[in-house]
Design a protein around this motif. Structure first.
Motif, PDB file in Angstrom:
ATOM      1  N   PHE A 103      -5.202   8.246 -14.638  1.00  7.86           N
ATOM      2  CA  PHE A 103      -5.812   6.969 -14.068  1.00  7.86           C
ATOM      3  C   PHE A 103      -5.270   6.750 -12.655  1.00  7.86           C
ATOM      4  CE2 PHE A 103      -6.078   2.541 -13.453  1.00  7.86           C
ATOM      5  CZ  PHE A 103      -7.411   2.183 -13.804  1.00  7.86           C
ATOM      6  N   ASP A 104      -3.707   7.050 -12.486  1.00  9.95           N
ATOM      7  CA  ASP A 104      -3.296   6.674 -11.257  1.00  9.95           C
ATOM      8  C   ASP A 104      -3.671   7.718 -10.070  1.00  9.95           C
ATOM      9  OD1 ASP A 104      -1.995   4.624 -12.117  1.00  9.95           O
ATOM     10  OD2 ASP A 104      -0.113   5.720 -12.876  1.00  9.95           O
ATOM     11  N   ARG A 105      -3.764   9.007 -10.636  1.00  8.38           N
ATOM     12  CA  ARG A 105      -3.996   9.900  -9.723  1.00  8.38           C
ATOM     13  C   ARG A 105      -5.629   9.786  -9.358  1.00  8.38           C
ATOM     14  NH1 ARG A 105      -3.538  15.655 -12.247  1.00  8.38           N
ATOM     15  NH2 ARG A 105      -5.405  14.970 -13.271  1.00  8.38           N
ATOM     16  N   TYR A 106      -6.455   9.558 -10.299  1.00 13.17           N
ATOM     17  CA  TYR A 106      -7.909   9.545  -9.770  1.00 13.17           C
ATOM     18  C   TYR A 106      -8.040   8.075  -8.856  1.00 13.17           C
ATOM     19  CZ  TYR A 106      -9.384  13.090 -12.704  1.00 13.17           C
ATOM     20  OH  TYR A 106      -9.807  14.352 -13.460  1.00 13.17           O
ATOM     21  N   THR A 107      -7.154   7.026  -9.263  1.00 13.68           N
ATOM     22  CA  THR A 107      -7.179   6.104  -8.308  1.00 13.68           C
ATOM     23  C   THR A 107      -7.156   6.285  -6.837  1.00 13.68           C
ATOM     24  OG1 THR A 107      -6.540   4.599 -10.158  1.00 13.68           O
ATOM     25  CG2 THR A 107      -6.423   3.261  -8.186  1.00 13.68           C
ATOM     26  N   GLN A 108      -5.874   7.044  -6.751  1.00 16.79           N
ATOM     27  CA  GLN A 108      -5.458   7.344  -5.482  1.00 16.79           C
ATOM     28  C   GLN A 108      -6.714   8.159  -4.839  1.00 16.79           C
ATOM     29  OE1 GLN A 108      -2.041   9.520  -5.744  1.00 16.79           O
ATOM     30  NE2 GLN A 108      -0.645   8.017  -4.786  1.00 16.79           N
ATOM     31  N   MET A 109      -7.196   9.168  -5.360  1.00 13.45           N
ATOM     32  CA  MET A 109      -8.182   9.901  -4.905  1.00 13.45           C
ATOM     33  C   MET A 109      -9.550   9.241  -4.462  1.00 13.45           C
ATOM     34  SD  MET A 109      -7.910  13.514  -7.142  1.00 13.45           S
ATOM     35  CE  MET A 109      -9.574  13.817  -7.190  1.00 13.45           C
ATOM     36  N   LEU A 110     -10.177   8.267  -5.503  1.00 18.18           N
ATOM     37  CA  LEU A 110     -11.184   7.500  -5.266  1.00 18.18           C
ATOM     38  C   LEU A 110     -10.995   6.236  -4.456  1.00 18.18           C
ATOM     39  CD1 LEU A 110     -12.743   8.127  -8.682  1.00 18.18           C
ATOM     40  CD2 LEU A 110     -13.490   9.243  -6.546  1.00 18.18           C
ATOM     41  N   GLY A 111      -9.896   5.822  -4.191  1.00 22.73           N
ATOM     42  CA  GLY A 111      -9.577   4.636  -3.453  1.00 22.73           C
ATOM     43  C   GLY A 111      -9.561   3.384  -4.138  1.00 22.73           C
ATOM     44  N   SER A 112     -10.204   3.250  -5.199  1.00 22.91           N
ATOM     45  CA  SER A 112     -10.197   1.990  -6.070  1.00 22.91           C
ATOM     46  C   SER A 112     -10.334   2.143  -7.346  1.00 22.91           C
ATOM     47  CB  SER A 112     -11.219   0.958  -5.374  1.00 22.91           C
ATOM     48  OG  SER A 112     -12.620   1.482  -5.687  1.00 22.91           O
ATOM     49  N   GLU A 113      -9.990   1.184  -8.353  1.00 21.71           N
ATOM     50  CA  GLU A 113     -10.038   1.413  -9.578  1.00 21.71           C
ATOM     51  C   GLU A 113     -11.503   1.435 -10.086  1.00 21.71           C
ATOM     52  OE1 GLU A 113      -7.632  -1.890 -11.330  1.00 21.71           O
ATOM     53  OE2 GLU A 113      -5.924  -1.196 -10.721  1.00 21.71           O
ATOM     54  N   ALA A 114     -12.332   0.740  -9.365  1.00 26.90           N
ATOM     55  CA  ALA A 114     -13.803   0.701  -9.763  1.00 26.90           C
ATOM     56  C   ALA A 114     -14.321   2.143  -9.792  1.00 26.90           C
ATOM     57  CB  ALA A 114     -14.640   0.027  -8.750  1.00 26.90           C
ATOM     58  N   GLY A 115     -13.905   3.041  -9.030  1.00 26.58           N
ATOM     59  CA  GLY A 115     -14.344   4.206  -9.050  1.00 26.58           C
ATOM     60  C   GLY A 115     -13.907   5.075 -10.241  1.00 26.58           C
ATOM     61  N   ILE A 116     -12.737   4.981 -10.838  1.00 27.95           N
ATOM     62  CA  ILE A 116     -12.100   5.637 -11.888  1.00 27.95           C
ATOM     63  C   ILE A 116     -12.867   4.925 -13.190  1.00 27.95           C
ATOM     64  CG2 ILE A 116     -10.112   4.064 -12.114  1.00 27.95           C
ATOM     65  CD1 ILE A 116     -10.444   7.940 -13.060  1.00 27.95           C
ATOM     66  N   ILE A 117     -13.257   3.609 -12.990  1.00 27.64           N
ATOM     67  CA  ILE A 117     -13.791   2.983 -14.036  1.00 27.64           C
ATOM     68  C   ILE A 117     -15.310   3.546 -14.322  1.00 27.64           C
ATOM     69  CG2 ILE A 117     -14.586   0.968 -15.097  1.00 27.64           C
ATOM     70  CD1 ILE A 117     -11.982  -0.160 -13.997  1.00 27.64           C
ATOM     71  N   LYS A 118     -16.198   3.714 -13.241  1.00 27.44           N
ATOM     72  CA  LYS A 118     -17.329   4.231 -13.157  1.00 27.44           C
ATOM     73  C   LYS A 118     -17.167   5.773 -13.869  1.00 27.44           C
ATOM     74  CE  LYS A 118     -19.119   2.295  -9.396  1.00 27.44           C
ATOM     75  NZ  LYS A 118     -19.742   2.459  -7.565  1.00 27.44           N
ATOM     76  N   ARG A 119     -16.119   6.538 -13.450  1.00 26.26           N
ATOM     77  CA  ARG A 119     -16.125   7.857 -14.016  1.00 26.26           C
ATOM     78  C   ARG A 119     -15.868   7.743 -15.608  1.00 26.26           C
ATOM     79  NH1 ARG A 119     -14.256  12.639 -11.166  1.00 26.26           N
ATOM     80  NH2 ARG A 119     -13.415  14.119 -12.686  1.00 26.26           N
TER      81      ARG A 119
END
Length: 127
Positions: A103-119
């Motif tokens: 979750f932390d790694r994808y948050t850094q890659m995508l720039g926000s928590e909304a992107g990882i939640i979509k994923r």
């Protein structure tokens, strides 16, 4: 045997080096070609004589051929907005699914928590 092989080798070399009489190229003159009509593929007449029918177009309707009504365009599908995606899955559910490190790694890659939640929303039906 050695003499014969040397003699044949020398004869082969000499025959290659001797000037050979090659006749000169002389173009051959031919009579000019006359234009002839090609032969027809089918020389025989058809066995059956068909009569042509007269076409009657009494069913012509300009309303049918040129309608004045506007064409309907296909309806576009609505895409899910980010608000509905975030409402469908919370941050805790996403962390429970993939783990805190990812979750932390994808948050850094995508720039926000909304992107990882979509994923996570996309990954949820696959599990």
């Amino acid at each position: 045997m050695l003499k014969w092989s040397l003699l044949s080798l020398i004869l082969i070399l000499f025959t290659g080096c001797i000037q050979q009489d090659i006749p000169e190229y002389r173009p051959v003159h031919t009579a000019p070609k006359t234009k002839t009509q090609p032969k027809p593929i089918y020389s025989a007449l058809p066995k059956v004589q068909h009569k042509l029918k007269k076409v009657e177009d009494t069913n012509f309707s300009p309303d049918y051929m040129y309608p004045e009504t506007a064409t309907t365009q296909p309806k576009k599908k609505k895409q899910a907005s980010t608000k509905t995606v975030t409402e469908q899955m919370s941050k805790e559910e996403c962390i429970g699914m993939i783990g805190q490190e990812k979750f932390d790694r994808y948050t850094q890659m995508l720039g926000s928590e909304a992107g990882i939640i979509k994923r996570c929303v996309l990954l949820k039906p696959m599990q």
